[in-house]
Design a protein around this motif. Sequence first.
Motif, mmCIF file in Angstrom:
data_model
loop_
_atom_site.group_PDB
_atom_site.id
_atom_site.type_symbol
_atom_site.label_atom_id
_atom_site.label_comp_id
_atom_site.label_asym_id
_atom_site.label_seq_id
_atom_site.Cartn_x
_atom_site.Cartn_y
_atom_site.Cartn_z
ATOM 1 N N GLY A 1 -52.076 -12.262 -1.524
ATOM 2 C CA GLY A 1 -52.269 -11.733 -2.874
ATOM 3 C C GLY A 1 -52.080 -10.229 -2.994
ATOM 4 N N ILE A 2 -52.137 -9.514 -1.881
ATOM 5 C CA ILE A 2 -51.970 -8.055 -1.933
ATOM 6 C C ILE A 2 -50.593 -7.723 -2.516
ATOM 7 N N ALA A 3 -49.589 -8.482 -2.095
ATOM 8 C CA ALA A 3 -48.221 -8.200 -2.544
ATOM 9 C C ALA A 3 -48.108 -8.246 -4.065
ATOM 10 N N ASN A 4 -48.914 -9.071 -4.717
ATOM 11 C CA ASN A 4 -48.810 -9.220 -6.171
ATOM 12 C C ASN A 4 -49.464 -8.076 -6.945
ATOM 13 N N MET A 5 -50.416 -7.398 -6.316
ATOM 14 C CA MET A 5 -51.281 -6.480 -7.073
ATOM 15 C C MET A 5 -50.542 -5.380 -7.829
ATOM 16 N N PRO A 6 -49.579 -4.675 -7.191
ATOM 17 C CA PRO A 6 -48.924 -3.585 -7.923
ATOM 18 C C PRO A 6 -48.209 -4.049 -9.186
ATOM 19 N N LEU A 7 -47.919 -5.340 -9.306
ATOM 20 C CA LEU A 7 -47.259 -5.824 -10.526
ATOM 21 C C LEU A 7 -48.177 -5.720 -11.743
ATOM 22 N N GLN A 8 -49.464 -5.464 -11.495
ATOM 23 C CA GLN A 8 -50.386 -5.256 -12.630
ATOM 24 C C GLN A 8 -50.182 -3.892 -13.272
ATOM 25 N N ILE A 9 -49.434 -3.005 -12.595
ATOM 26 C CA ILE A 9 -49.157 -1.681 -13.173
ATOM 27 C C ILE A 9 -48.125 -1.850 -14.291
ATOM 28 N N SER A 10 -48.405 -1.239 -15.418
ATOM 29 C CA SER A 10 -47.535 -1.377 -16.580
ATOM 30 C C SER A 10 -46.097 -0.972 -16.243
ATOM 31 N N MET B 1 -62.149 -6.943 0.735
ATOM 32 C CA MET B 1 -62.331 -6.156 -0.488
ATOM 33 C C MET B 1 -62.094 -4.674 -0.181
ATOM 34 N N ARG B 2 -62.645 -4.203 0.961
ATOM 35 C CA ARG B 2 -62.476 -2.786 1.321
ATOM 36 C C ARG B 2 -61.023 -2.492 1.695
ATOM 37 N N LEU B 3 -60.385 -3.422 2.402
ATOM 38 C CA LEU B 3 -58.972 -3.219 2.770
ATOM 39 C C LEU B 3 -58.117 -3.091 1.503
ATOM 40 N N THR B 4 -58.393 -3.934 0.516
ATOM 41 C CA THR B 4 -57.635 -3.890 -0.735
ATOM 42 C C THR B 4 -57.743 -2.505 -1.370
ATOM 43 N N GLY B 5 -58.982 -2.000 -1.410
ATOM 44 C CA GLY B 5 -59.197 -0.669 -1.975
ATOM 45 C C GLY B 5 -58.410 0.381 -1.217
ATOM 46 N N TYR B 6 -58.453 0.279 0.104
ATOM 47 C CA TYR B 6 -57.741 1.243 0.956
ATOM 48 C C TYR B 6 -56.227 1.168 0.737
ATOM 49 N N LEU B 7 -55.698 -0.044 0.713
ATOM 50 C CA LEU B 7 -54.241 -0.191 0.562
ATOM 51 C C LEU B 7 -53.777 0.354 -0.782
ATOM 52 N N LEU B 8 -54.550 0.123 -1.828
ATOM 53 C CA LEU B 8 -54.148 0.593 -3.156
ATOM 54 C C LEU B 8 -54.341 2.111 -3.288
ATOM 55 N N TYR B 9 -55.397 2.630 -2.680
ATOM 56 C CA TYR B 9 -55.724 4.055 -2.850
ATOM 57 C C TYR B 9 -54.903 4.937 -1.907
ATOM 58 N N VAL B 10 -54.787 4.492 -0.660
ATOM 59 C CA VAL B 10 -54.167 5.338 0.361
ATOM 60 C C VAL B 10 -52.710 4.944 0.658
ATOM 61 N N LYS B 11 -52.429 3.653 0.671
ATOM 62 C CA LYS B 11 -51.169 3.192 1.237
ATOM 63 C C LYS B 11 -50.083 2.852 0.211
ATOM 64 N N MET B 12 -50.425 2.688 -1.025
ATOM 65 C CA MET B 12 -49.402 2.291 -1.998
ATOM 66 C C MET B 12 -48.526 3.489 -2.368
ATOM 67 N N GLU B 13 -47.223 3.295 -2.179
ATOM 68 C CA GLU B 13 -46.265 4.327 -2.578
ATOM 69 C C GLU B 13 -45.518 3.782 -3.795
ATOM 70 N N THR B 14 -45.455 4.574 -4.854
ATOM 71 C CA THR B 14 -44.697 4.078 -6.003
ATOM 72 C C THR B 14 -43.378 4.830 -6.099
ATOM 73 N N VAL B 15 -42.379 4.154 -6.616
ATOM 74 C CA VAL B 15 -41.073 4.756 -6.888
ATOM 75 C C VAL B 15 -40.898 4.629 -8.402
ATOM 76 N N PRO B 16 -41.517 5.549 -9.163
ATOM 77 C CA PRO B 16 -41.634 5.357 -10.619
ATOM 78 C C PRO B 16 -40.290 5.180 -11.310
ATOM 79 N N GLU B 17 -39.277 5.950 -10.874
ATOM 80 C CA GLU B 17 -37.984 5.851 -11.579
ATOM 81 C C GLU B 17 -37.327 4.494 -11.343
ATOM 82 N N MET B 18 -37.793 3.750 -10.363
ATOM 83 C CA MET B 18 -37.233 2.419 -10.077
ATOM 84 C C MET B 18 -38.205 1.302 -10.463
#
Length: 343
Positions: free
Chosen positions: A260-269, A219-236
């Motif tokens: 399941g971590i790989a799926n999480m960013p797909l929840q972003i609109s 649970m803590r790793l998930t929070g860390y990966l989403l908060y600290v490690k996720m890089e978004t490429v908004p234009e793509m």
Amino acid sequence: MEKILTEEEQRTFLELTDNASKVVICAHVSPDGDAIGSTLALKHWLTRKGKQVTVVVPNFFPDFLHWMPGAGEVMVYMKHEEEVKAIVEEADLFVIADLNDSARLMELEGCVMANPAPKILIDHHLNPADFCQLVISHPEMCATAEVICHLLHQLGELEVITAEEATCLYAAMMCDTGAFTYNSNRAVVYECISHLLNRGIDKDRIYRNVYWTCSVARMRLTGYLLYVKMETVPEMNASIITLTNKERKLFGIKNGDTEGIANMPLQISGMRLSVFLSEDTEHEGVVKVSLRSVDDFPCNEMAARFFNGGGHKNASGGRLHCGMDEAVRKVHEAIKSYAHLLK
Ligand code: 5GP
Ligand code: MN
């Protein structure tokens, strides 16, 4: 539900299974829910038919699959190399599930292919390689477990399988469809589920067994990966998450605890592609690539072109032989070259 075997194929299937006494069932490296559920369902079913059956897999599978009936008896080659080799040598029939190429057996490939006993492939990946006597391949199906449901239905067995067998099959289909949130729009998937419910599965409990089992560390790793490690490429409409073995250690994360971590960013609109890069825990200098997408974005094509891999349209994987920084560069290059489909 329609028949999936021709009459001749059905005869071959029955002949091969009737004549066998020691059956080895194998699945792919880093077995997932479909691999473990499908092989265990087959194991229970063939055991009831009086066969001596062993499930063997190349390496470890994640803890959240250990509750499945029979999971404790799965033989892991990495852990019991000599024992597995002996069992494989003795086999007079192989059932190979959830893979389309013997190379996906990794270290197991050599000893399995060295035994000339007949082999049956049951799978749903595209383009099955020609290494089995009987090939039951249905890429249109959501999981290998769905192929098995159809097979059992054709044999008149789906109506009489045990609750344990049905549980393994349901869990397998659930895992390969993100709990029926992707790749599961065919009505017949729900016909299969209906049969499994009639055999006494508790689907709500199966869901919790698979998805609500994370440790505090996870649970803590998930929070860390989403908060600290996720890089978004908004234009793509793409995102990249990276995980190193050092971070795994820091959080006390075990193998497979990143499911399941790989799926999480797909929840972003609006997000269309999620890339998860993780350092391989078993091979140094290798980065595992997981790709997830929505709609028509072809992850499998991207995986084949850039990451030495493949898979399904919305869920694919591969690996890179390089460090993490180089892998991230490669991902940016891949994303750029798919700009026309991502923007
Ligand atoms: P995951 O990201 O969960 O490791 O893999 C997702 C899917 O991609 C798997 O179900 C499998 O079909 C496919 N896949 C993963 N790794 C590889 C690989 O190295 N080669 C190929 N051909 N497919 C892979
Ligand atoms: Mn599968």
